[in-house]
Design a protein around this motif. Structure first.
Motif, PDB file in Angstrom:
ATOM      1  N   CYS A  32       0.790  -1.034  -0.141  1.00  0.00           N
ATOM      2  CA  CYS A  32      -0.008   0.185  -0.004  1.00  0.00           C
ATOM      3  C   CYS A  32       0.950   1.423  -0.024  1.00  0.00           C
ATOM      4  O   CYS A  32       0.308   2.458  -0.058  1.00  0.00           O
ATOM      5  CB  CYS A  32      -1.014   0.069   1.321  1.00  0.00           C
ATOM      6  SG  CYS A  32      -2.007  -1.439   1.110  1.00  0.00           S
ATOM      7  N   ILE A  33       2.234   0.906   0.032  1.00  0.00           N
ATOM      8  CA  ILE A  33       2.868   2.484   0.102  1.00  0.00           C
ATOM      9  C   ILE A  33       2.655   3.018  -1.252  1.00  0.00           C
ATOM     10  O   ILE A  33       2.757   2.585  -2.121  1.00  0.00           O
ATOM     11  CB  ILE A  33       4.677   2.088   0.146  1.00  0.00           C
ATOM     12  CG1 ILE A  33       4.674   1.178   1.647  1.00  0.00           C
ATOM     13  CG2 ILE A  33       5.448   2.923   0.061  1.00  0.00           C
ATOM     14  CD1 ILE A  33       6.032   0.574   1.644  1.00  0.00           C
ATOM     15  N   ARG A  39      -3.799   8.360  -1.804  1.00  0.00           N
ATOM     16  CA  ARG A  39      -3.685   7.084  -2.532  1.00  0.00           C
ATOM     17  C   ARG A  39      -3.243   5.931  -1.528  1.00  0.00           C
ATOM     18  O   ARG A  39      -3.965   5.008  -1.691  1.00  0.00           O
ATOM     19  CB  ARG A  39      -2.668   7.162  -3.702  1.00  0.00           C
ATOM     20  CG  ARG A  39      -3.381   7.909  -4.990  1.00  0.00           C
ATOM     21  CD  ARG A  39      -2.693   7.337  -6.290  1.00  0.00           C
ATOM     22  NE  ARG A  39      -1.339   7.660  -6.159  1.00  0.00           N
ATOM     23  CZ  ARG A  39      -0.713   8.736  -6.730  1.00  0.00           C
ATOM     24  NH1 ARG A  39      -1.270   9.700  -7.404  1.00  0.00           N
ATOM     25  NH2 ARG A  39       0.481   8.697  -6.648  1.00  0.00           N
ATOM     26  N   ALA A  40      -2.293   6.311  -0.618  1.00  0.00           N
ATOM     27  CA  ALA A  40      -1.823   5.280   0.095  1.00  0.00           C
ATOM     28  C   ALA A  40      -2.912   4.778   1.245  1.00  0.00           C
ATOM     29  O   ALA A  40      -3.243   3.752   1.562  1.00  0.00           O
ATOM     30  CB  ALA A  40      -0.523   5.882   1.008  1.00  0.00           C
ATOM     31  N   CYS A  41      -3.385   6.002   1.677  1.00  0.00           N
ATOM     32  CA  CYS A  41      -4.650   5.696   2.705  1.00  0.00           C
ATOM     33  C   CYS A  41      -5.713   4.966   2.196  1.00  0.00           C
ATOM     34  O   CYS A  41      -6.436   4.105   2.527  1.00  0.00           O
ATOM     35  CB  CYS A  41      -5.092   6.939   3.291  1.00  0.00           C
ATOM     36  SG  CYS A  41      -4.244   7.611   4.459  1.00  0.00           S
ATOM     37  N   LEU A  82       6.649   2.812   8.619  1.00  0.00           N
ATOM     38  CA  LEU A  82       7.358   2.323   7.435  1.00  0.00           C
ATOM     39  C   LEU A  82       6.575   2.651   6.064  1.00  0.00           C
ATOM     40  O   LEU A  82       7.051   2.786   4.852  1.00  0.00           O
ATOM     41  CB  LEU A  82       7.581   0.800   7.452  1.00  0.00           C
ATOM     42  CG  LEU A  82       8.499   0.276   8.880  1.00  0.00           C
ATOM     43  CD1 LEU A  82       8.499  -1.103   8.792  1.00  0.00           C
ATOM     44  CD2 LEU A  82       9.808   0.792   8.594  1.00  0.00           C
ATOM     45  N   ILE A  83       5.241   2.624   6.235  1.00  0.00           N
ATOM     46  CA  ILE A  83       4.309   2.603   5.194  1.00  0.00           C
ATOM     47  C   ILE A  83       4.453   4.330   4.714  1.00  0.00           C
ATOM     48  O   ILE A  83       4.254   4.587   3.813  1.00  0.00           O
ATOM     49  CB  ILE A  83       2.933   2.094   5.413  1.00  0.00           C
ATOM     50  CG1 ILE A  83       3.087   0.660   6.088  1.00  0.00           C
ATOM     51  CG2 ILE A  83       1.888   2.081   4.465  1.00  0.00           C
ATOM     52  CD1 ILE A  83       3.519  -0.103   5.134  1.00  0.00           C
ATOM     53  N   ALA A  84       4.105   5.119   5.678  1.00  0.00           N
ATOM     54  CA  ALA A  84       3.857   6.354   5.477  1.00  0.00           C
ATOM     55  C   ALA A  84       5.376   7.191   5.088  1.00  0.00           C
ATOM     56  O   ALA A  84       5.133   8.491   4.450  1.00  0.00           O
ATOM     57  CB  ALA A  84       3.329   7.221   6.642  1.00  0.00           C
ATOM     58  N   ALA A  85       6.288   6.656   5.280  1.00  0.00           N
ATOM     59  CA  ALA A  85       7.645   7.300   5.181  1.00  0.00           C
ATOM     60  C   ALA A  85       7.606   7.924   3.574  1.00  0.00           C
ATOM     61  O   ALA A  85       8.307   8.968   3.336  1.00  0.00           O
ATOM     62  CB  ALA A  85       8.883   6.436   5.637  1.00  0.00           C
ATOM     63  N   THR A  98      -7.692   6.619   9.032  1.00  0.00           N
ATOM     64  CA  THR A  98      -7.713   5.678   8.033  1.00  0.00           C
ATOM     65  C   THR A  98      -8.070   4.119   8.757  1.00  0.00           C
ATOM     66  O   THR A  98      -8.967   3.425   8.347  1.00  0.00           O
ATOM     67  CB  THR A  98      -6.903   5.489   6.882  1.00  0.00           C
ATOM     68  OG1 THR A  98      -6.770   6.872   6.411  1.00  0.00           O
ATOM     69  CG2 THR A  98      -7.099   4.539   5.938  1.00  0.00           C
ATOM     70  N   LEU A  99      -6.798   3.913   9.448  1.00  0.00           N
ATOM     71  CA  LEU A  99      -6.954   2.804  10.404  1.00  0.00           C
ATOM     72  C   LEU A  99      -8.370   2.542  11.124  1.00  0.00           C
ATOM     73  O   LEU A  99      -9.067   1.578  11.246  1.00  0.00           O
ATOM     74  CB  LEU A  99      -5.575   2.382  11.237  1.00  0.00           C
ATOM     75  CG  LEU A  99      -4.409   2.466  10.534  1.00  0.00           C
ATOM     76  CD1 LEU A  99      -3.329   2.344  11.615  1.00  0.00           C
ATOM     77  CD2 LEU A  99      -4.309   1.232   9.598  1.00  0.00           C
TER      78      LEU A  99
END
Length: 447
Positions: A32-33, A39-41, A82-85, A98-99
């Protein structure tokens, strides 16, 4: 079918508070990165709501089929730092929102993974996530956050220890109960199904189902039948009982995995108490022979309990993981609460107990004027115990504004309430302000 064993399990459920404490679906978000955070969210929301769409439904079906209560249905995800970086955003609150939205959509109780792993140092995403924690917990209901500040292999990141003390105080100013959703770890594990410290590690499969079993009441009832027997008999009784409880957890976990079409991960053997009468780890220790938990002998009794639970569990299930041991929260456990109110159970004694159990200083309520440096020092002490003993330790501490020793705070629900515990008033600030890193112990070098 052995009717006697069936009735034994039914009695455990009806009269001894036996349940499956949680079914937790771990979901990788690595795919999902995206450099565009919107878009990631959207990818994150879509993946969670697709993969976990039937998690609650399947859990309820299994409850009906086997008659085994499943207390909580949860999700863990890849650490969001790690995902949002990749996004370059200045805060990650939208990821937490979002979570939360996804957790509500699929009906789970909690979602863990608003997390950062900084045991050896920071990457930019870690810094942003940690600074985002207070606002993220303020704006969400079901999101849990964790930060790993140390490990046996890397030592302790004292800069992160200092910062997490400050984050705890920031949470206190917004809402002290938000600190119930924040855990600071040493040696965090990648497959922990329990909250608030659960996240889905990068070494895990794309989607996996982990379960956490519990049964303090079952263990205590079994020990009531061996009063006056030697400690060998006590240990064997705990071991045999843990075997039965773990078998139940493995059965439900494997069936749930099949029905959901995902990998079966692990069974976590932790004894997790609740405020309910008869569902207390403290009461087990007292059944072993202590007048009150917290008195001399408590650490030895807890060490034996933890070891016997693990020995019984690993005979019952080949895939054991998570934390696996005995939770000793100041709240959530009626026996611990009673001992703390009498002043028998202190923070210092709890710290000693954490050297032989699976977690750490859990749900500890302290005076509202406790300095951030004192909170950081408590974190450093627990991290040191974990680092030196090559085990997981953690801190979930809750300063309560306007409250002092002798007062209490009501959490409600699963958390119960907690008396405010005294902490040392002598300052640790000069040590905490040094920063840097406590080096890894000599025995960490195994290669």
């Amino acid at each position: 079918m052995d009717l006697r064993r069936i009735m034994e399990t039914v009695n455990m459920i009806d009269n001894e508070n036996l349940d499956l404490r949680t079914t937790t679906m771990g979901i990788s978000l690595l795919d999902c990165i995206d450099s565009d955070s919107d878009r990631a969210c959207q990818k994150i929301y879509d993946k969670i709501t697709t993969k976990a769409e039937n998690l609650v439904k399947v859990a309820r079906e299994l409850e009906t089929e086997y008659g085994i209560p499943i207390a909580n249905k949860r999700i863990t995800v890849t650490p969001i730092s790690l995902i949002a970086a990749a996004s370059g955003d200045s805060d990650y609150v939208k990821y937490a929102v979002t979570l939360d939205k996804a957790a509500k959509a699929v009906g789970v109780d909690l979602i863990g993974g608003f997390s950062a792993l900084v045991h050896k140092g920071y990457q930019n995403g870690d810094r942003v996530l940690i600074k985002s924690i207070p606002q993220a917990l303020k704006e969400t209901e079901r999101v849990c956050s964790s930060v790993n500040v140390g490990s046996t292999r890397s030592g302790i990141n004292m800069d992160a220890v200092k910062e997490m003390g400050q984050i705890v105080i920031e949470n206190e100013k917004i809402n002290p109960l938000n600190n119930g959703n924040l855990v600071i770890f040493c040696n965090a594990v990648e497959d922990n199904p329990f909250m608030a410290g659960g996240f889905h590690g990068v070494g895990e499969s794309d989607v996996a189902l982990n379960v956490g079993v519990s049964g303090p009441g079952v263990i205590k009832t079994a020990l009531e039948k061996v009063k006056g027997e030697s400690m060998d008999v006590v240990a064997e009784t705990i071991k045999q009982t843990a075997f039965k409880v773990t078998r139940m957890g493995q059965l439900v976990g494997q069936e749930a995995s099949k029905l959901l079409g995902v990998d079966f991960g692990i069974v976590d053997l932790s004894l997790a108490p609740t405020p309910a009468q008869g569902d207390s780890v403290a009461n087990i220790l007292e059944e072993i022979g202590l007048e009150s938990v917290g008195t001399h002998g408590t650490t030895a009794a807890l060490a034996m309990l933890n070891d016997a639970v693990k020995k019984g569990g690993i005979m019952a299930c080949s895939h054991v993981g998570g934390l696996s041991g005995a939770f000793i929260p100041e709240s959530e456990d009626a026996g611990m609460i009673a001992a703390a109110e009498k002043g028998i159970l202190t923070v210092d004694k709890l710290e000693a107990m954490t050297a032989v159990c699976s977690v750490g200083l859990d749900m500890i309520a302290v005076p509202g004027d406790t300095p951030a440096e004192t909170i950081s020092a408590m974190i450093a002490d627990e991290a040191a115990i974990g680092m030196i003993n090559n085990k997981t330790t953690a801190v979930r501490v809750i300063p309560v504004p306007g409250k002092d020793v002798g007062d209490s705070i009501e959490f409600g629900g699963l958390f119960g309430y907690a008396p405010i515990m005294p902490v040392h008033t002598e300052s640790s600030a000069a040590m905490i302000n040094r920063g840097g890193r406590i080096p890894a112990p000599v025995h960490s070098f195994k290669n």
